[in-house]
Motif scaffolding. Structure first.
Motif, short mmCIF file in Angstrom:
data_model
loop_
_atom_site.label_atom_id
_atom_site.label_comp_id
_atom_site.label_asym_id
_atom_site.label_seq_id
_atom_site.Cartn_x
_atom_site.Cartn_y
_atom_site.Cartn_z
N MET A 1 0.83 -1.18 0.00
CA MET A 1 0.00 0.00 0.00
C MET A 1 0.88 1.26 0.00
O MET A 1 0.63 2.18 -0.76
CB MET A 1 -0.92 -0.02 1.23
CG MET A 1 -1.83 1.17 1.29
SD MET A 1 -2.87 1.28 2.77
CE MET A 1 -3.83 -0.20 2.64
N PHE A 2 1.90 1.27 0.87
CA PHE A 2 2.77 2.45 0.92
C PHE A 2 3.50 2.62 -0.41
O PHE A 2 3.65 3.74 -0.90
CB PHE A 2 3.78 2.33 2.07
CG PHE A 2 4.59 3.58 2.27
CD1 PHE A 2 4.12 4.59 3.11
CD2 PHE A 2 5.80 3.77 1.63
CE1 PHE A 2 4.85 5.77 3.28
CE2 PHE A 2 6.53 4.93 1.80
CZ PHE A 2 6.06 5.93 2.63
N ASN A 3 3.96 1.52 -1.00
CA ASN A 3 4.70 1.61 -2.26
C ASN A 3 3.87 2.26 -3.36
O ASN A 3 4.37 3.07 -4.13
CB ASN A 3 5.19 0.24 -2.70
CG ASN A 3 6.33 -0.25 -1.86
OD1 ASN A 3 6.93 0.50 -1.10
ND2 ASN A 3 6.61 -1.53 -1.95
N GLU A 4 2.58 1.88 -3.46
CA GLU A 4 1.72 2.49 -4.47
C GLU A 4 1.53 3.98 -4.18
O GLU A 4 1.47 4.79 -5.09
CB GLU A 4 0.37 1.78 -4.55
CG GLU A 4 -0.66 2.47 -5.42
CD GLU A 4 -0.23 2.72 -6.86
OE1 GLU A 4 -0.72 3.70 -7.46
OE2 GLU A 4 0.62 1.97 -7.40
N GLU A 22 -2.43 5.87 5.27
CA GLU A 22 -3.15 4.68 5.74
C GLU A 22 -2.18 3.53 6.02
O GLU A 22 -2.32 2.83 7.02
CB GLU A 22 -4.22 4.26 4.73
CG GLU A 22 -5.04 3.06 5.14
CD GLU A 22 -5.88 3.27 6.41
OE1 GLU A 22 -6.47 2.27 6.88
OE2 GLU A 22 -5.96 4.39 6.93
N ALA A 23 -1.20 3.35 5.16
CA ALA A 23 -0.20 2.29 5.39
C ALA A 23 0.56 2.56 6.69
O ALA A 23 0.81 1.63 7.47
CB ALA A 23 0.76 2.21 4.21
N CYS A 27 0.55 0.21 10.04
CA CYS A 27 1.82 -0.28 10.58
C CYS A 27 2.00 0.16 12.02
O CYS A 27 2.47 -0.60 12.87
CB CYS A 27 2.97 0.18 9.71
SG CYS A 27 4.53 -0.63 10.10
N LYS A 28 1.60 1.40 12.33
CA LYS A 28 1.70 1.89 13.71
C LYS A 28 0.82 1.05 14.64
O LYS A 28 1.23 0.75 15.77
CB LYS A 28 1.32 3.36 13.79
CG LYS A 28 1.59 3.97 15.15
CD LYS A 28 1.50 5.47 15.10
CE LYS A 28 1.92 6.15 16.37
NZ LYS A 28 1.47 5.58 17.61
N LEU A 44 9.90 -1.33 9.48
CA LEU A 44 9.04 -0.92 8.37
C LEU A 44 8.45 0.46 8.63
O LEU A 44 8.45 1.32 7.74
CB LEU A 44 7.93 -1.94 8.15
CG LEU A 44 6.99 -1.66 6.98
CD1 LEU A 44 7.76 -1.59 5.67
CD2 LEU A 44 5.92 -2.74 6.92
N LEU A 45 7.98 0.71 9.83
CA LEU A 45 7.43 2.03 10.14
C LEU A 45 8.52 3.10 10.07
O LEU A 45 8.28 4.21 9.58
CB LEU A 45 6.75 2.03 11.52
CG LEU A 45 6.00 3.31 11.88
CD1 LEU A 45 5.00 3.71 10.80
CD2 LEU A 45 5.31 3.14 13.22
#
Length: 128
Positions: A1-4, A22-23, A27-28, A44-45
């Motif tokens: 999601m973050f990559n997009e 949102e990603a 993750c949080k 990742l976060l």
């Protein structure tokens, strides 16, 4: 999601802030859950914080991507960078030895990418 969100396929919206936010929110939530709050989630976060900190300097006036080396560091979000450091530190504490010993693939790659971004942000700005 973050990559997009970070590298959107939409020509008129190169960064999808909504997807990235949102990603990061999801993750949080993982980092706050006692069962899954482990080094890969923190790494990742951290990586997402470091990447998102540069959004304002990443798109040029002509709606093109500006590479890291050419970005105006004054536009970077220093609060997100601080959060990135915080989660990077958490990713190297606790169960990280276990994580790196038998889940080297995913955890190791995420931590390595995060550390790389950390060092890129720490480098002095190139002379113009």
């Amino acid at each position: 999601m973050f990559n997009e969100g970070y590298n959107s396929l939409k020509a008129d919206e190169l960064i999808r802030h909504d997807l990235c936010a949102e990603a990061m929110r999801l993750c949080k939530l993982l980092t706050e859950h006692r069962v899954v709050a482990d080094p890969p989630a923190f790494a990742l976060l951290s990586l997402m914080c470091f990447q998102a900190s540069r959004f304002e300097s990443r798109i040029g006036e002509d709606n093109t991507i500006i590479l890291l080396q050419k970005q105006d560091r004054n536009k970077w979000d220093h609060e997100l960078i601080r959060m990135g450091y915080y989660y990077l530190n958490l990713s190297s504490e606790g169960r990280s030895a276990v994580c790196l010993s038998y889940r080297v693939g995913h955890c190791g790659r995420t931590l390595s990418r995060t550390q790389l971004r950390f060092h890129q942000l720490e480098r002095p700005a190139p002379a113009l």
